[in-house]
Motif scaffolding. Structure first.
Motif, PDB file in Angstrom:
ATOM      1  N   ALA A 140      -4.702  -9.017   3.386  1.00 16.25           N
ATOM      2  CA  ALA A 140      -3.990 -10.093   2.682  1.00 16.25           C
ATOM      3  C   ALA A 140      -2.739  -9.555   1.989  1.00 16.25           C
ATOM      4  O   ALA A 140      -1.690 -10.213   1.994  1.00 16.25           O
ATOM      5  N   PHE A 141      -2.834  -8.362   1.419  1.00 10.30           N
ATOM      6  CA  PHE A 141      -1.673  -7.758   0.761  1.00 10.30           C
ATOM      7  C   PHE A 141      -0.633  -7.320   1.787  1.00 10.30           C
ATOM      8  O   PHE A 141       0.555  -7.602   1.654  1.00 10.30           O
ATOM      9  N   MET A 142      -1.084  -6.646   2.838  1.00  8.28           N
ATOM     10  CA  MET A 142      -0.160  -6.116   3.842  1.00  8.28           C
ATOM     11  C   MET A 142       0.508  -7.209   4.670  1.00  8.28           C
ATOM     12  O   MET A 142       1.621  -7.031   5.151  1.00  8.28           O
ATOM     13  N   ALA A 143      -0.159  -8.340   4.853  1.00  3.98           N
ATOM     14  CA  ALA A 143       0.353  -9.405   5.720  1.00  3.98           C
ATOM     15  C   ALA A 143       1.509 -10.179   5.097  1.00  3.98           C
ATOM     16  O   ALA A 143       2.161 -10.963   5.783  1.00  3.98           O
ATOM     17  N   LYS A 144       1.781  -9.956   3.824  1.00  2.00           N
ATOM     18  CA  LYS A 144       2.904 -10.626   3.157  1.00  2.00           C
ATOM     19  C   LYS A 144       4.121  -9.703   3.213  1.00  2.00           C
ATOM     20  O   LYS A 144       4.152  -8.674   2.524  1.00  2.00           O
ATOM     21  N   PRO A 145       5.124 -10.064   4.019  1.00  2.00           N
ATOM     22  CA  PRO A 145       6.294  -9.197   4.136  1.00  2.00           C
ATOM     23  C   PRO A 145       6.945  -8.851   2.802  1.00  2.00           C
ATOM     24  O   PRO A 145       7.462  -7.749   2.635  1.00  2.00           O
ATOM     25  N   GLU A 146       6.887  -9.768   1.857  1.00  2.00           N
ATOM     26  CA  GLU A 146       7.517  -9.498   0.572  1.00  2.00           C
ATOM     27  C   GLU A 146       6.831  -8.369  -0.195  1.00  2.00           C
ATOM     28  O   GLU A 146       7.396  -7.809  -1.122  1.00  2.00           O
ATOM     29  N   ASN A 147       5.603  -7.989   0.199  1.00  2.00           N
ATOM     30  CA  ASN A 147       4.909  -6.858  -0.435  1.00  2.00           C
ATOM     31  C   ASN A 147       5.296  -5.516   0.176  1.00  2.00           C
ATOM     32  O   ASN A 147       5.076  -4.477  -0.443  1.00  2.00           O
ATOM     33  N   MET A 148       5.840  -5.511   1.376  1.00  2.00           N
ATOM     34  CA  MET A 148       6.121  -4.251   2.066  1.00  2.00           C
ATOM     35  C   MET A 148       7.012  -3.282   1.281  1.00  2.00           C
ATOM     36  O   MET A 148       6.732  -2.086   1.260  1.00  2.00           O
ATOM     37  N   PRO A 149       8.058  -3.759   0.610  1.00  2.00           N
ATOM     38  CA  PRO A 149       8.880  -2.797  -0.143  1.00  2.00           C
ATOM     39  C   PRO A 149       8.116  -2.066  -1.247  1.00  2.00           C
ATOM     40  O   PRO A 149       8.546  -1.013  -1.696  1.00  2.00           O
ATOM     41  N   ARG A 150       6.967  -2.603  -1.666  1.00  2.00           N
ATOM     42  CA  ARG A 150       6.169  -1.942  -2.705  1.00  2.00           C
ATOM     43  C   ARG A 150       5.503  -0.681  -2.192  1.00  2.00           C
ATOM     44  O   ARG A 150       5.175   0.206  -2.980  1.00  2.00           O
ATOM     45  N   TRP A 151       5.278  -0.596  -0.885  1.00  2.00           N
ATOM     46  CA  TRP A 151       4.566   0.573  -0.352  1.00  2.00           C
ATOM     47  C   TRP A 151       5.252   1.217   0.849  1.00  2.00           C
ATOM     48  O   TRP A 151       5.006   2.377   1.137  1.00  2.00           O
TER      49      TRP A 151
END
Length: 136
Positions: free
Chosen positions: A22-33
């Motif tokens: 669920a976290f990884m599937a949101k593109p907007e979260n990608m810059p966090r990791w």
């Protein structure tokens, strides 16, 4: 066309695989990791723009699914396409995250090893975020 050399880079995360997906599937979260996207992503229609050293790349992400697939296709400004296979699978009560790194034509062994190290570092960051609960 011949096949490319491949390396699977993976990490085990002590967190339910569905939470990780669920976290990884949101593109907007990608810059966090994903440190290669540290300057962020901007949505443009059905794809995202990612600024980088080679110009703006277009990124298309796999649609939401029940299989843990978070693949993304990166198209560079020169038209080169790089398929990034990224998966989350159940591993007991936790998750296994796997990235298939393909050695691109013209890439030296040293560059390939460097890319593998970069992916490992990013997956370690993802692991830290997920296991500490910083994703909430």
């Amino acid at each position: 066309m011949s096949t490319l050399e491949a390396k699977i880079v993976h990490t085990t995360i002590d967190r339910d695989w569905r939470d990780v997906y669920a976290f990884m599937a949101k593109p907007e979260n990608m810059p966090r990791w994903a440190s290669g996207l540290s300057s962020g992503l901007t949505r443009e229609g059905d794809h995202w723009l990612a600024p980088g050293p080679l110009g703006n790349a277009r990124v298309r992400f796999a649609p939401d699914n029940a299989f843990g697939v978070t693949d993304h296709l990166v198209t560079l400004e020169d038209g080169t396409e790089v398929h990034n296979a990224l998966r989350v699978v159940p591993n007991g009560d936790g998750a296994e995250v796997m990235f298939t790194l393909l050695r691109q034509p013209g890439m030296s062994a040293e560059q390939f090893a460097g890319d593998a190290g970069w992916v490992a570092k990013d997956l370690a960051t993802l692991k830290s975020i997920m296991e500490s609960g910083e994703d909430r």
